[in-house]
Each structure stands twice: as C-alpha cells, then as structure tokens.
Scaffold this motif. Structure first.
Motif, PDB file in Angstrom:
ATOM      1  N   ALA A   1       8.305  -2.227 -11.217  1.00  0.00           N
ATOM      2  CA  ALA A   1       8.293  -3.441 -12.036  1.00  0.00           C
ATOM      3  C   ALA A   1       9.576  -4.242 -11.846  1.00  0.00           C
ATOM      4  N   HIS A   2      10.702  -3.553 -11.791  1.00  0.00           N
ATOM      5  CA  HIS A   2      11.983  -4.232 -11.593  1.00  0.00           C
ATOM      6  C   HIS A   2      12.004  -4.951 -10.244  1.00  0.00           C
ATOM      7  N   VAL A   3      11.445  -4.303  -9.198  1.00  0.00           N
ATOM      8  CA  VAL A   3      11.393  -4.920  -7.871  1.00  0.00           C
ATOM      9  C   VAL A   3      10.551  -6.189  -7.912  1.00  0.00           C
ATOM     10  N   LEU A   4       9.417  -6.140  -8.601  1.00  0.00           N
ATOM     11  CA  LEU A   4       8.545  -7.310  -8.679  1.00  0.00           C
ATOM     12  C   LEU A   4       9.249  -8.472  -9.380  1.00  0.00           C
ATOM     13  N   ILE A   5       9.934  -8.156 -10.469  1.00  0.00           N
ATOM     14  CA  ILE A   5      10.645  -9.207 -11.208  1.00  0.00           C
ATOM     15  C   ILE A   5      11.782  -9.767 -10.359  1.00  0.00           C
ATOM     16  N   GLN A   6      12.510  -8.894  -9.682  1.00  0.00           N
ATOM     17  CA  GLN A   6      13.604  -9.348  -8.831  1.00  0.00           C
ATOM     18  C   GLN A   6      13.081 -10.227  -7.700  1.00  0.00           C
ATOM     19  N   ALA A   7      11.929  -9.842  -7.137  1.00  0.00           N
ATOM     20  CA  ALA A   7      11.329 -10.641  -6.071  1.00  0.00           C
ATOM     21  C   ALA A   7      10.949 -12.022  -6.594  1.00  0.00           C
TER      22      ALA A   7
ATOM     23  N   ILE B   1       0.856  -1.187   0.000  1.00  0.00           N
ATOM     24  CA  ILE B   1       0.000   0.000   0.000  1.00  0.00           C
ATOM     25  C   ILE B   1       0.891   1.235   0.000  1.00  0.00           C
ATOM     26  N   GLY B   2       0.626   2.162  -0.911  1.00  0.00           N
ATOM     27  CA  GLY B   2       1.402   3.388  -0.977  1.00  0.00           C
ATOM     28  C   GLY B   2       2.558   3.291  -1.961  1.00  0.00           C
ATOM     29  N   ALA B   3       3.307   4.370  -2.031  1.00  0.00           N
ATOM     30  CA  ALA B   3       4.414   4.448  -2.993  1.00  0.00           C
ATOM     31  C   ALA B   3       5.532   3.482  -2.616  1.00  0.00           C
ATOM     32  N   VAL B   4       6.197   2.964  -3.618  1.00  0.00           N
ATOM     33  CA  VAL B   4       7.320   2.051  -3.413  1.00  0.00           C
ATOM     34  C   VAL B   4       8.590   2.765  -3.896  1.00  0.00           C
TER      35      VAL B   4
ATOM     36  N   ALA C   1      11.459  -0.729  -1.281  1.00  0.00           N
ATOM     37  CA  ALA C   1      11.603  -1.894  -2.150  1.00  0.00           C
ATOM     38  C   ALA C   1      12.612  -2.879  -1.562  1.00  0.00           C
ATOM     39  N   GLN C   2      13.724  -2.358  -1.049  1.00  0.00           N
ATOM     40  CA  GLN C   2      14.737  -3.213  -0.431  1.00  0.00           C
ATOM     41  C   GLN C   2      14.184  -3.884   0.818  1.00  0.00           C
ATOM     42  N   GLN C   3      13.437  -3.112   1.606  1.00  0.00           N
ATOM     43  CA  GLN C   3      12.821  -3.664   2.815  1.00  0.00           C
ATOM     44  C   GLN C   3      11.833  -4.765   2.456  1.00  0.00           C
ATOM     45  N   MET C   4      11.038  -4.533   1.413  1.00  0.00           N
ATOM     46  CA  MET C   4      10.052  -5.523   0.979  1.00  0.00           C
ATOM     47  C   MET C   4      10.736  -6.815   0.556  1.00  0.00           C
ATOM     48  N   LEU C   5      11.806  -6.671  -0.227  1.00  0.00           N
ATOM     49  CA  LEU C   5      12.514  -7.850  -0.725  1.00  0.00           C
ATOM     50  C   LEU C   5      13.136  -8.632   0.419  1.00  0.00           C
ATOM     51  N   GLU C   6      13.755  -7.926   1.375  1.00  0.00           N
ATOM     52  CA  GLU C   6      14.371  -8.609   2.522  1.00  0.00           C
ATOM     53  C   GLU C   6      13.324  -9.340   3.348  1.00  0.00           C
ATOM     54  N   THR C   7      12.190  -8.676   3.610  1.00  0.00           N
ATOM     55  CA  THR C   7      11.118  -9.307   4.392  1.00  0.00           C
ATOM     56  C   THR C   7      10.583 -10.539   3.687  1.00  0.00           C
TER      57      THR C   7
END
Length: 290
Positions: free
Chosen positions: A231-237, A189-192, A197-203
């Motif tokens: 989009a790059h974050v989603l693909i990396q995830a 929720i909210g801007a990424v 993005a780094q926090q999301m990926l680590e979690t």
C-alpha cells in the motif's frame, strides 16, 4: 707429573670436549632432520658452487617430501641439479641465481604433476636464500588451495549470473506497456518485496518522464497479498507520478484486498481506483479525450 704426561692429559681433555661438542652437534642435527622430515612441505637445500654460473647448483639435502613427487631426491643428494633434472629450464636456474644474489625470498613457478594414483597435483615452489651461496627450496602442495579458489571463482560467476537473471526478471516482472501516447499500463503479478517495489517505482517514473504520460494504470489483480508495504508503494507511486504531471489509476482490487486496505487504514485519496483493468482503460481514454 712430567710435561709429556700433562700434555697428554690436556690433549685428552680437549678431545673429550670436542667429542662432547660433536655429540651435541649431532644431536641437534638429528633433531633438525627429524623436524624437517615431518614438515608437511618439501625442503631441499641447494649449494651454488660458482657465483657466476646458475647451472652450478648442487643438491646437499632433501627431506624427500616434495608433494606426490615421482622422484625421491634423497637418493640424489650430492648431484648437480642439472644431472638430476636434465630438462630443467635455464629460466628456473636463473631465478634461483637471482634469489641468492638479491637475498630475497622469491615465489617461483607452480609445478603441475599428473600422477596415476592421485591425479593432478599442483605444487608451489619458493626460493629462500640462507646465505650467499645456500638456497632453500620450499615445495608446498597447493592443490586443495587452488581447488578452493576455483570453487570461489565459480561461485562468484554463478552469483553474477543469478544477479543478472534477477535484474532481467525484475525488468520483465515490472513491464510498462504503452496503450496510447498518454496512457501506460503496469500489470503487477506475484509478491511485491522491497527490491521489486523500488524497481517498479523506478520503471514507472522513468516511463512517465520519457513518454510524457498522463495516466499510469497499476493493475494489482495478480498480487496475492496486499499489506502495508505494498500500500505504501502504491501511494508513493501516485504521489511521485503526480509531481511529474500525471495520475495513477489503480485497478484489480479484489474484495478481500479492499477489506485489508480498510483494516490497515490506508488512505487512497491520491489514487483513482477502478474495479478492473477494462474500466481503468476506459476512464483513462475518456479523460484523455477531454
């Protein structure tokens, strides 16, 4: 000219020379005193009369500029320091004594004064040996300096609190919610931005590895803007989760987001895409049962 007349002339010449030297010395002394009077610090000179007695300091000069002092030391020149300040701690006099014996400049105590007209002022005392028995006490008003340091300290504390709150907010804003033993949901929720993005990926990766998760559902319904970075974050995830033996299911792609991703030429082949969170959960549950 008789010998007596010559002696008188020589004596007069010597007296004239001494008078010239005295006048020069007085001029230099007046200049020195004028300079010292206009310094922005207090200057007091103490003469130690007994090398073995730290209470034998006598005030021999003061420019009267102790910051906001309640006493004008110029009125007490010639007195022993103990007589001017009967309550002066012996520890301070011992420090003066120590400074003279060592010949080294010493930063002494800070003097706090509460004055009716200006409030609290803080002065820093420094002992500067000038000879074996002559000590200069420099008194500098450091109130503003202290205030600046205190403001900096408070600012650093506030920054630490803000940083802690940001970290806590980041943890809350990227929750990983297990719905079964092999399916987790991460609603965004909210801007990424880059940090989030780094926090999301680590979690996400930590949760996948510790919970032995098979499916991770990333729901972007609440993300207002999906750009190249998101989009790059989603693909990396998706690629990272796949390396850990899981799969990413992307849900919540609105029509305008889909158009943006197509316009950006983003390849979502590594992601399983479902229209909404309900269909994503249904897919993961069905696949899990197989």
């Amino acid at each position: 000219m008789s010998n007596s007349a010559a002696e008188i002339a020589a004596l007069k010449a010597e007296i004239a020379e001494l008078q010239a030297q005295l006048a020069h010395a007085q001029q230099q002394a007046a200049l020195f005193e004028n300079v010292v009077k206009h310094l922005p610090i207090g200057i007091d000179l103490l003469q130690r009369e007994d090398v073995n007695d730290p209470t034998s300091f006598r005030l021999i000069f003061s420019n009267g500029l102790m910051p906001n002092a309640t006493i004008d030391l110029r009125l007490h020149i010639g007195k022993l320091l103990n007589d001017i300040f009967p309550d002066i701690p012996l520890a301070i006099l011992n420090r003066y004594h120590q400074a003279l014996n060592s010949g080294e400049t010493m930063h002494l105590n800070e003097l706090v004064m509460n004055l009716p007209e200006v409030g609290q002022r803080i002065a820093q005392l420094t002992a500067i040996p000038l000879s074996s028995d002559l000590l200069c006490i420099k008194v500098a008003d450091i109130t503003e300096q202290k205030q600046v340091l205190e403001a900096q300290r408070q600012m650093l504390e506030q920054q630490a609190v803000i940083h802690s709150q940001q970290e806590a907010l980041a943890d809350i804003s990227t929750p990983l919610i297990p719905i079964t033993d092999s399916v987790v949901i991460m609603p965004l929720i909210g801007a990424v931005d880059t940090r989030r993005a780094q926090q999301m990926l680590e979690t996400l990766l930590h949760g996948i590895s510790t919970m032995n998760t098979r499916f991770a559902i990333l729901d972007i319904t609440g993300v207002p803007i999906v750009d190249t970075q998101v989009a790059h974050v989603l693909i990396q995830a998706a690629q990272s989760v796949r390396l850990l033996g899981g799969q990413v299911i992307l849900t919540g792609i609105r029509p305008e987001v889909a158009q943006t991703l197509v316009g950006l030429g983003v390849n979502l082949n590594d992601l399983i895409v479902r229209g909404n969170l309900q269909s994503g959960v249904a897919y993961a549950t069905l696949e899990r049962s197989r």
